[in-house]
Design an enzyme around this catalytic site. Structure first.
Site, PDB file in Angstrom:
ATOM      1  N   ARG A  27      29.908 -22.020  -5.943  1.00 26.73           N
ATOM      2  CA  ARG A  27      29.823 -23.251  -6.115  1.00 26.73           C
ATOM      3  C   ARG A  27      31.436 -23.874  -6.323  1.00 26.73           C
ATOM      4  O   ARG A  27      31.514 -24.782  -7.396  1.00 26.73           O
ATOM      5  CB  ARG A  27      29.299 -23.680  -7.448  1.00 26.73           C
ATOM      6  N   ARG A  31      30.859 -30.743  -8.646  1.00 27.05           N
ATOM      7  CA  ARG A  31      31.106 -31.769  -9.558  1.00 27.05           C
ATOM      8  C   ARG A  31      32.116 -31.594 -10.510  1.00 27.05           C
ATOM      9  O   ARG A  31      32.724 -32.430 -11.285  1.00 27.05           O
ATOM     10  CB  ARG A  31      29.655 -31.918 -10.370  1.00 27.05           C
ATOM     11  N   ARG A  40      30.999 -38.169  -3.244  1.00 29.72           N
ATOM     12  CA  ARG A  40      29.640 -38.204  -3.561  1.00 29.72           C
ATOM     13  C   ARG A  40      29.142 -39.488  -3.783  1.00 29.72           C
ATOM     14  O   ARG A  40      28.253 -39.995  -3.319  1.00 29.72           O
ATOM     15  CB  ARG A  40      29.054 -37.083  -4.499  1.00 29.72           C
ATOM     16  N   ASP A  77      22.956 -26.670   0.941  1.00 26.50           N
ATOM     17  CA  ASP A  77      22.175 -26.297  -0.189  1.00 26.50           C
ATOM     18  C   ASP A  77      21.147 -25.278   0.283  1.00 26.50           C
ATOM     19  O   ASP A  77      20.602 -25.374   1.677  1.00 26.50           O
ATOM     20  CB  ASP A  77      21.336 -27.288  -0.741  1.00 26.50           C
ATOM     21  N   TYR A 153      11.021 -22.533  -5.360  1.00 24.65           N
ATOM     22  CA  TYR A 153      11.277 -23.867  -5.694  1.00 24.65           C
ATOM     23  C   TYR A 153      10.161 -24.629  -4.760  1.00 24.65           C
ATOM     24  O   TYR A 153       9.864 -25.777  -5.166  1.00 24.65           O
ATOM     25  CB  TYR A 153      12.627 -24.091  -5.041  1.00 24.65           C
TER      26      TYR A 153
HETATM   27  O1  CP3 Z   1      28.709 -22.635  -3.616  1.00 20.98           O
HETATM   28  C1  CP3 Z   1      29.077 -23.606  -2.876  1.00 20.98           C
HETATM   29  O2  CP3 Z   1      30.153 -24.288  -3.230  1.00 20.98           O
HETATM   30  C2  CP3 Z   1      28.379 -23.986  -1.699  1.00 20.98           C
HETATM   31  C3  CP3 Z   1      27.295 -25.223  -1.703  1.00 20.98           C
HETATM   32  C4  CP3 Z   1      26.257 -24.631  -2.608  1.00 20.98           C
HETATM   33  C5  CP3 Z   1      25.498 -25.610  -3.218  1.00 20.98           C
HETATM   34  N1  CP3 Z   1      24.141 -25.048  -3.573  1.00 20.98           N
HETATM   35  C6  CP3 Z   1      25.908 -26.844  -3.576  1.00 20.98           C
HETATM   36  C7  CP3 Z   1      25.188 -27.730  -4.755  1.00 20.98           C
HETATM   37  C8  CP3 Z   1      25.145 -23.342  -2.557  1.00 20.98           C
HETATM   38  C9  CP3 Z   1      25.866 -21.882  -1.954  1.00 20.98           C
HETATM   39  C10 CP3 Z   1      24.222 -23.753  -3.153  1.00 20.98           C
HETATM   40  C11 CP3 Z   1      23.014 -22.671  -3.451  1.00 20.98           C
HETATM   41  C12 CP3 Z   1      21.993 -22.852  -4.432  1.00 20.98           C
HETATM   42  N2  CP3 Z   1      21.181 -23.965  -4.248  1.00 20.98           N
HETATM   43  C13 CP3 Z   1      21.169 -21.964  -4.968  1.00 20.98           C
HETATM   44  C14 CP3 Z   1      21.646 -20.362  -5.136  1.00 20.98           C
HETATM   45  C15 CP3 Z   1      22.608 -20.184  -6.151  1.00 20.98           C
HETATM   46  C16 CP3 Z   1      22.467 -20.611  -7.458  1.00 20.98           C
HETATM   47  O3  CP3 Z   1      23.020 -21.346  -8.156  1.00 20.98           O
HETATM   48  O4  CP3 Z   1      21.489 -20.081  -8.157  1.00 20.98           O
HETATM   49  C17 CP3 Z   1      20.107 -22.726  -5.843  1.00 20.98           C
HETATM   50  C18 CP3 Z   1      19.215 -22.212  -6.734  1.00 20.98           C
HETATM   51  C19 CP3 Z   1      20.281 -24.157  -5.010  1.00 20.98           C
HETATM   52  C20 CP3 Z   1      19.206 -25.218  -5.576  1.00 20.98           C
HETATM   53  C21 CP3 Z   1      19.815 -26.184  -6.399  1.00 20.98           C
HETATM   54  N3  CP3 Z   1      20.883 -27.089  -5.844  1.00 20.98           N
HETATM   55  C22 CP3 Z   1      19.551 -26.602  -7.595  1.00 20.98           C
HETATM   56  C23 CP3 Z   1      18.802 -25.970  -8.635  1.00 20.98           C
HETATM   57  C24 CP3 Z   1      20.367 -27.673  -7.958  1.00 20.98           C
HETATM   58  C25 CP3 Z   1      20.500 -28.466  -9.079  1.00 20.98           C
HETATM   59  C26 CP3 Z   1      21.288 -27.829 -10.179  1.00 20.98           C
HETATM   60  C27 CP3 Z   1      22.777 -28.707  -9.882  1.00 20.98           C
HETATM   61  O5  CP3 Z   1      23.628 -27.852 -10.412  1.00 20.98           O
HETATM   62  O6  CP3 Z   1      22.676 -29.932 -10.141  1.00 20.98           O
HETATM   63  C28 CP3 Z   1      21.324 -28.084  -6.561  1.00 20.98           C
HETATM   64  C29 CP3 Z   1      22.168 -29.150  -6.433  1.00 20.98           C
HETATM   65  C30 CP3 Z   1      23.473 -28.650  -5.835  1.00 20.98           C
HETATM   66  N4  CP3 Z   1      23.612 -27.945  -4.651  1.00 20.98           N
HETATM   67  C31 CP3 Z   1      24.775 -29.315  -6.258  1.00 20.98           C
HETATM   68  C32 CP3 Z   1      25.890 -28.684  -5.463  1.00 20.98           C
HETATM   69  C33 CP3 Z   1      27.357 -29.159  -5.591  1.00 20.98           C
HETATM   70  C34 CP3 Z   1      24.875 -30.244  -7.294  1.00 20.98           C
HETATM   71  C35 CP3 Z   1      24.654 -31.602  -6.613  1.00 20.98           C
HETATM   72  C36 CP3 Z   1      25.427 -32.845  -7.258  1.00 20.98           C
HETATM   73  O7  CP3 Z   1      24.585 -33.379  -8.095  1.00 20.98           O
HETATM   74  O8  CP3 Z   1      26.426 -33.408  -6.840  1.00 20.98           O
END
Ligand code: CP3
Length: 348
Positions: A27, A31, A40, A77, A153
């Site tokens: 990540r 944010r 965003r 994602d 999910y």
């Molecule tokens: O790592 C990186 O920078 C690459 C991009 C990436 C994202 N999600 C961007 C993201 C990657 C590789 C993921 C993987 C991901 N997504 C996983 C596996 C890794 C982990 O964190 O366990 C999972 C379970 C998800 C599913 C997911 N996406 C959830 C549960 C959420 C909400 C939680 C949160 O942090 O808001 C997301 C949203 C998400 N994915 C954001 C980002 C940057 C935040 C979105 C925003 O509001 O801008």
């Protein structure tokens, strides 16, 4: 920085000596960065950001402008795969992802494999946009979620505290659950193959909820599905190194490594570094495992823990990273401290 730096990550994954310890963090785009929050807002929603190749490419590159990192990770994602199969997906502010639920054979039968790569074409365009923009020293990582984690999910309809319905379906051997896992395996192979054809050089497979699975279920729902994805890619001639991140397996990381032919594994923060050195690094490159909370709060504990990791895991078998994704409240200065501490220790 020099043009050999990209070789650092590739060398460690090839079991060759790197000229410095490769470093990136999960990540790393997100944010906690002001420039991410601004873009965003311009894009509208998180998914609008993911599906606009110019925006997603920009976000992929943002952390590399700030920090001396050895890899970029594609901005997307794991949940775009179920969406591409026909599930409805949305991200609700402060609540996370929402998916239409998949809880029966009828639901699973509705999921379409044929449309996956067509639907995900914008992601491949992101990869093609990022690639020429990357400095020659930076490796480019693509990814997908592992079938178990993605299935949770889909079954729960979003994030869940205990993933009870998913565990119930898996542990009681529901046929529809097995069919769902098989469909996710096929979709993941197609998706990852296309990512590599578009230009990614390493693949990471995220099984964030692997620790949900007890010993006897891990083989069937964690190791086997990931092994089938890896085998499917190799059969299609995809040769890039693969990193498996099965979070929370503890001593089970050893079984994970033995079960699948991967070049690297990501490990959670709770895994002791001495155990990693003694049990894992003779078998596989290890990625991790700083606790993201230590990075968030900073202070003397940050440097102390970074040094503890780098002094115990030799750099020719280590990719410095976190044990999970960077937290939203993390200060950018703390990341500079983390990067500088790693570089200072190694003299690089
Ligand atoms: O790592 C990186 O920078 C690459 C991009 C990436 C994202 N999600 C961007 C993201 C990657 C590789 C993921 C993987 C991901 N997504 C996983 C596996 C890794 C982990 O964190 O366990 C999972 C379970 C998800 C599913 C997911 N996406 C959830 C549960 C959420 C909400 C939680 C949160 O942090 O808001 C997301 C949203 C998400 N994915 C954001 C980002 C940057 C935040 C979105 C925003 O509001 O801008």
């Amino acid at each position: 920085m020099n043009s050999d730096n990209k070789k650092a990550l590739m060398s460690v994954l090839a079991n060759e000596k790197p000229h410095r310890r490769p470093l990136w963090f999960m990540r790393q785009a997100g944010r906690y960065l002001e420039e991410y929050r601004n873009l965003r807002k311009t894009a509208g929603s998180f998914l609008d950001l993911c599906y606009n190749p110019d925006f997603a490419a920009e976000v992929t590159i943002q952390p590399l402008r700030r920090f001396d990192l050895d890899a970029a990770i594609l901005f997307s994602d794991i949940l775009v795969v179920p969406q591409a199969m026909g599930s409805e997906l949305g991200f609700v502010q402060n609540e996370g992802p929402k998916l239409s639920v998949t809880r029966s054979m009828a639901d699973v039968e509705k999921l379409e494999l044929s449309r996956v790569n067509e639907f995900l074409d914008p992601v491949f365009n992101t990869i093609k946009t990022v690639k020429p923009e990357l400095d020659s020293h930076v490796a480019f990582i693509g990814f997908c979620g592992a079938p178990w984690t993605v299935a949770t999910y889909m079954i729960e309809g979003g994030t869940s505290q205990d993933r009870f319905l998913s565990k119930k379906a898996a542990f009681s051997g529901e046929t529809w659950f097995d069919v769902l896992i098989d469909k996710l395996i096929i979709a993941s192979i197609d998706y990852l193959e296309a990512q590599v054809r578009a230009g990614v050089e390493v693949i990471q497979i995220f099984d964030s909820w692997a620790s949900d699975l007890p010993d006897l279920q891990r083989e069937k729902y964690c190791y086997k599905p990931i092994a089938k994805i890896v085998a499917g890619l190799r059969e299609r001639g995809v040769q890039v190194p693969i990193i498996g991140f099965a979070k929370g397996l503890g001593a089970g990381q050893l079984d994970f490594v033995k079960a699948i032919d991967m070049q690297g594994i990501g490990v959670e923060s709770s895994l002791p570094v001495n155990w990693i050195r003694e049990n894992l690094i003779d078998k596989v490159a290890v990625q991790g495992n700083l606790d993201p909370v230590l990075l968030d709060i900073g202070g003397p504990g940050l440097k102390e823990n970074v040094r503890h990791i780098v002094s115990n895991i030799p750099m020719d078998r280590h990719i410095f990273n976190l044990g999970h994704g960077v937290r939203q409240t993390t200060e950018v200065d703390h990341i500079h401290i983390m990067v500088d501490t790693v570089r200072e220790f190694d003299g690089s």
